[in-house]
Design a protein around this motif. Structure first.
Motif, mmCIF file in Angstrom:
data_model
loop_
_atom_site.group_PDB
_atom_site.id
_atom_site.type_symbol
_atom_site.label_atom_id
_atom_site.label_comp_id
_atom_site.label_asym_id
_atom_site.label_seq_id
_atom_site.Cartn_x
_atom_site.Cartn_y
_atom_site.Cartn_z
ATOM 1 N N SER A 182 26.569 56.861 -3.527
ATOM 2 C CA SER A 182 26.269 56.666 -2.107
ATOM 3 C C SER A 182 26.387 55.205 -1.683
ATOM 4 N N VAL A 183 26.416 54.270 -2.661
ATOM 5 C CA VAL A 183 26.472 52.842 -2.297
ATOM 6 C C VAL A 183 27.884 52.389 -1.955
ATOM 7 N N TYR A 184 28.887 53.225 -2.224
ATOM 8 C CA TYR A 184 30.275 52.804 -1.998
ATOM 9 C C TYR A 184 30.747 53.202 -0.606
ATOM 10 N N ASP A 185 31.524 52.303 -0.011
ATOM 11 C CA ASP A 185 32.086 52.560 1.319
ATOM 12 C C ASP A 185 33.442 53.233 1.244
ATOM 13 N N LYS A 186 34.196 52.940 0.167
ATOM 14 C CA LYS A 186 35.508 53.562 -0.030
ATOM 15 C C LYS A 186 35.657 53.962 -1.488
ATOM 16 N N ILE A 187 36.270 55.129 -1.710
ATOM 17 C CA ILE A 187 36.498 55.643 -3.061
ATOM 18 C C ILE A 187 37.962 56.056 -3.150
ATOM 19 N N ALA A 188 38.710 55.439 -4.057
ATOM 20 C CA ALA A 188 40.144 55.712 -4.211
ATOM 21 C C ALA A 188 40.396 56.352 -5.569
ATOM 22 N N VAL A 189 41.175 57.449 -5.566
ATOM 23 C CA VAL A 189 41.343 58.251 -6.782
ATOM 24 C C VAL A 189 42.818 58.528 -7.045
ATOM 25 N N CYS A 190 43.243 58.368 -8.303
ATOM 26 C CA CYS A 190 44.585 58.772 -8.710
ATOM 27 C C CYS A 190 44.582 59.041 -10.205
ATOM 28 N N GLY A 191 45.257 60.103 -10.604
ATOM 29 C CA GLY A 191 45.345 60.472 -12.013
ATOM 30 C C GLY A 191 45.893 61.871 -12.151
ATOM 31 N N PRO A 192 45.808 62.461 -13.342
ATOM 32 C CA PRO A 192 46.248 63.847 -13.516
ATOM 33 C C PRO A 192 45.511 64.762 -12.536
ATOM 34 N N GLU A 193 46.189 65.775 -12.039
ATOM 35 C CA GLU A 193 45.582 66.577 -10.978
ATOM 36 C C GLU A 193 44.330 67.311 -11.429
ATOM 37 N N ILE A 194 44.273 67.734 -12.667
ATOM 38 C CA ILE A 194 43.058 68.387 -13.170
ATOM 39 C C ILE A 194 41.880 67.423 -13.086
ATOM 40 N N MET A 195 42.128 66.158 -13.435
ATOM 41 C CA MET A 195 41.092 65.137 -13.313
ATOM 42 C C MET A 195 40.681 64.948 -11.865
ATOM 43 N N MET A 196 41.673 64.836 -10.976
ATOM 44 C CA MET A 196 41.365 64.602 -9.565
ATOM 45 C C MET A 196 40.590 65.773 -8.966
ATOM 46 N N ALA A 197 40.921 66.997 -9.380
ATOM 47 C CA ALA A 197 40.195 68.167 -8.876
ATOM 48 C C ALA A 197 38.734 68.127 -9.319
ATOM 49 N N SER A 198 38.487 67.684 -10.556
ATOM 50 C CA SER A 198 37.110 67.561 -11.038
ATOM 51 C C SER A 198 36.358 66.486 -10.268
ATOM 52 N N VAL A 199 37.038 65.362 -10.012
ATOM 53 C CA VAL A 199 36.427 64.288 -9.233
ATOM 54 C C VAL A 199 36.148 64.766 -7.809
ATOM 55 N N PHE A 200 37.092 65.502 -7.234
ATOM 56 C CA PHE A 200 36.930 66.040 -5.881
ATOM 57 C C PHE A 200 35.653 66.876 -5.784
ATOM 58 N N ARG A 201 35.457 67.789 -6.741
ATOM 59 C CA ARG A 201 34.272 68.651 -6.717
ATOM 60 C C ARG A 201 32.989 67.836 -6.867
ATOM 61 N N LEU A 202 33.041 66.821 -7.725
ATOM 62 C CA LEU A 202 31.851 65.986 -7.926
ATOM 63 C C LEU A 202 31.512 65.217 -6.654
ATOM 64 N N LEU A 203 32.530 64.635 -6.018
ATOM 65 C CA LEU A 203 32.285 63.887 -4.783
ATOM 66 C C LEU A 203 31.783 64.813 -3.674
ATOM 67 N N GLU A 204 32.312 66.029 -3.649
ATOM 68 C CA GLU A 204 31.866 67.005 -2.652
ATOM 69 C C GLU A 204 30.401 67.362 -2.893
ATOM 70 N N ASP A 205 30.039 67.582 -4.148
ATOM 71 C CA ASP A 205 28.650 67.913 -4.478
ATOM 72 C C ASP A 205 27.703 66.772 -4.140
ATOM 73 N N ARG A 206 28.181 65.538 -4.311
ATOM 74 C CA ARG A 206 27.337 64.362 -4.038
ATOM 75 C C ARG A 206 27.402 63.932 -2.568
ATOM 76 N N GLU A 207 28.129 64.676 -1.758
ATOM 77 C CA GLU A 207 28.226 64.470 -0.312
ATOM 78 C C GLU A 207 28.799 63.104 0.057
ATOM 79 N N VAL A 208 29.827 62.682 -0.706
ATOM 80 C CA VAL A 208 30.504 61.426 -0.392
ATOM 81 C C VAL A 208 32.016 61.640 -0.249
ATOM 82 N N LEU A 209 32.420 62.893 -0.088
ATOM 83 C CA LEU A 209 33.849 63.190 0.000
ATOM 84 C C LEU A 209 34.509 62.496 1.183
ATOM 85 N N ASP A 210 33.747 62.298 2.253
ATOM 86 C CA ASP A 210 34.304 61.671 3.452
ATOM 87 C C ASP A 210 34.687 60.211 3.233
#
Length: 259
Positions: free
Chosen positions: A171-199
Motif C-alpha cells: 500500500s506504500v507504493y504509488d506505482k507498480i511495474a511488472v514484467c516477466g513470464p506470463e504465469i508469474m505476471m498472472a500470479s502477481v496480478f492476483r496478489l495485487l488484486e487481493d491486496r487492493e492495489v491493482l489500480d
C-alpha cells in the motif's frame, strides 16, 4: 518505417541463454517499456524490449533468436521502432515498486533508472531460476533497494517473486511495474488484486506480432480487443481485469495456445 541497420558493437553474455546486444546508435526518445521490431535477415522479424537506448536483451527461444546468437561483433540486424506504450513514470517523491522476472527485467531496468532520475524512491523485486540467471542486478541496485528471489534458493528468498511480495507492505507504493513470464505476471496480478492495489499497477504483455504498428490485428487481446503492439505492450492492471492474461495466447494462425 523501414528498418535501420544496426551494427553490433558489443555482446554481453548475461546467462547461457540470454545475451545483450549493443548497437551503434541510440533511440533517444525511447520510453521505458517500448519495443522494437528486430529483423533477423533471411529468418524473421520479431518484437523485443529495449534494455537501454542502444541495446536489446535476447533470450534464445526460437529460430530468430537462435540466429541472433550466431551473430558476432561487427555483424548487423535491422531495427524499426520504438513502438507502443511504455510504463508511466512516477512523479518526484513517489514510491515505485518494480517486479521483474527472468528476461522481463530487460524493459524494466531502464524504467527503474528513469524513475530514480525522476526523483522516485525505487524498490525492485528481482526473480530468476537461479543466481546465475539474475539480470541487471547491479543496475537495479544503483536505482534503489533490491529484493531477490530464486527458484532454487541460490540467492535471496527461495521461491518466487510473490513470496517476496507477501512480506512487503504494497500500500506504500504509488506505482507498480511488472514484467516477466506470463504465469508469474498472472500470479502477481492476483496478489495485487487481493491486496487492493491493482489500480497502481502496470503490466507489460508478450504477444505474437506481425506488423508491430497496430494494422494487422494479430495481437488483439480478449475481451477488450486492445492491440498489444499499439495500445500496449504496457497495460494498467485495471485494463487487464477479466482478460486472457495468464490463460492463453495466440499463435501465427490466431489459434489459442494455453499458457
Amino acid at each position: 518505417m523501414l528498418p535501420l541497420n544496426a551494427t553490433i558493437l558489443k555482446i554481453d553474455e548475461e546467462s547461457p541463454s540470454i545475451r545483450t546486444f549493443f548497437f551503434d546508435f541510440q533511440f533517444e526518445t525511447m520510453n521505458p517499456g517500448q519495443f522494437v521490431m528486430v529483423w533477423v535477415r533471411g529468418v524473421d522479424e520479431v518484437p523485443m524490449g529495449l534494455s537501454s537506448k542502444n541495446s536489446i536483451t535476447v533470450q534464445k527461444v526460437g529460430e530468430a533468436t537462435s540466429k541472433l546468437f550466431e551473430l558476432k561483433e561487427g555483424d548487423s540486424f535491422g531495427l524499426r521502432g520504438p513502438y507502443g506504450k511504455g510504463f508511466s513514470l512516477p512523479s518526484e517523491g513517489e514510491k515505485t515498486l518494480v517486479i521483474a522476472g527472468g528476461v522481463g527485467a530487460a524493459p524494466l531496468v531502464p524504467y527503474a533508472e528513469a524513475a530514480r532520475s525522476a526523483g522516485s524512491e525505487v524498490h525492485t523485486v528481482l526473480g530468476a531460476r537461479s543466481a546465475g540467471d539474475l539480470l541487471f542486478e547491479k543496475r537495479f541496485a544503483e536505482a534503489g533497494e533490491v529484493y531477490i528471489s530464486t527458484d532454487d534458493g541460490s540467492k535471496g528468498t527461495k521461491g518466487f517473486v510473490t513470496d517476496v511480495l507477501n512480506s512487503l507492505n504494497l500500500s506504500v507504493y504509488d506505482k507498480i511495474a511488472v514484467c516477466g513470464p506470463e504465469i508469474m505476471m498472472a500470479s502477481v496480478f492476483r496478489l495485487l488484486e487481493d491486496r487492493e492495489v491493482l489500480d497502481k499497477s502496470e503490466f507489460s504483455l508478450h504477444r505474437y506480432f506481425k506488423c508491430g504498428i497496430g494494422v494487422c490485428g494479430a495481437c488483439c487481446i480478449d475481451k477488450s480487443g486492445l492491440r498489444v503492439c499499439r495500445d500496449g505492450p504496457v497495460f494498467s492492471g485495471v485494463q487487464l481485469m477479466d482478460s486472457e492474461l495468464g490463460k492463453y495466447t495466440r499463435d501465427a494462425s490466431g489459434r489459442r495456445v494455453k499458457i
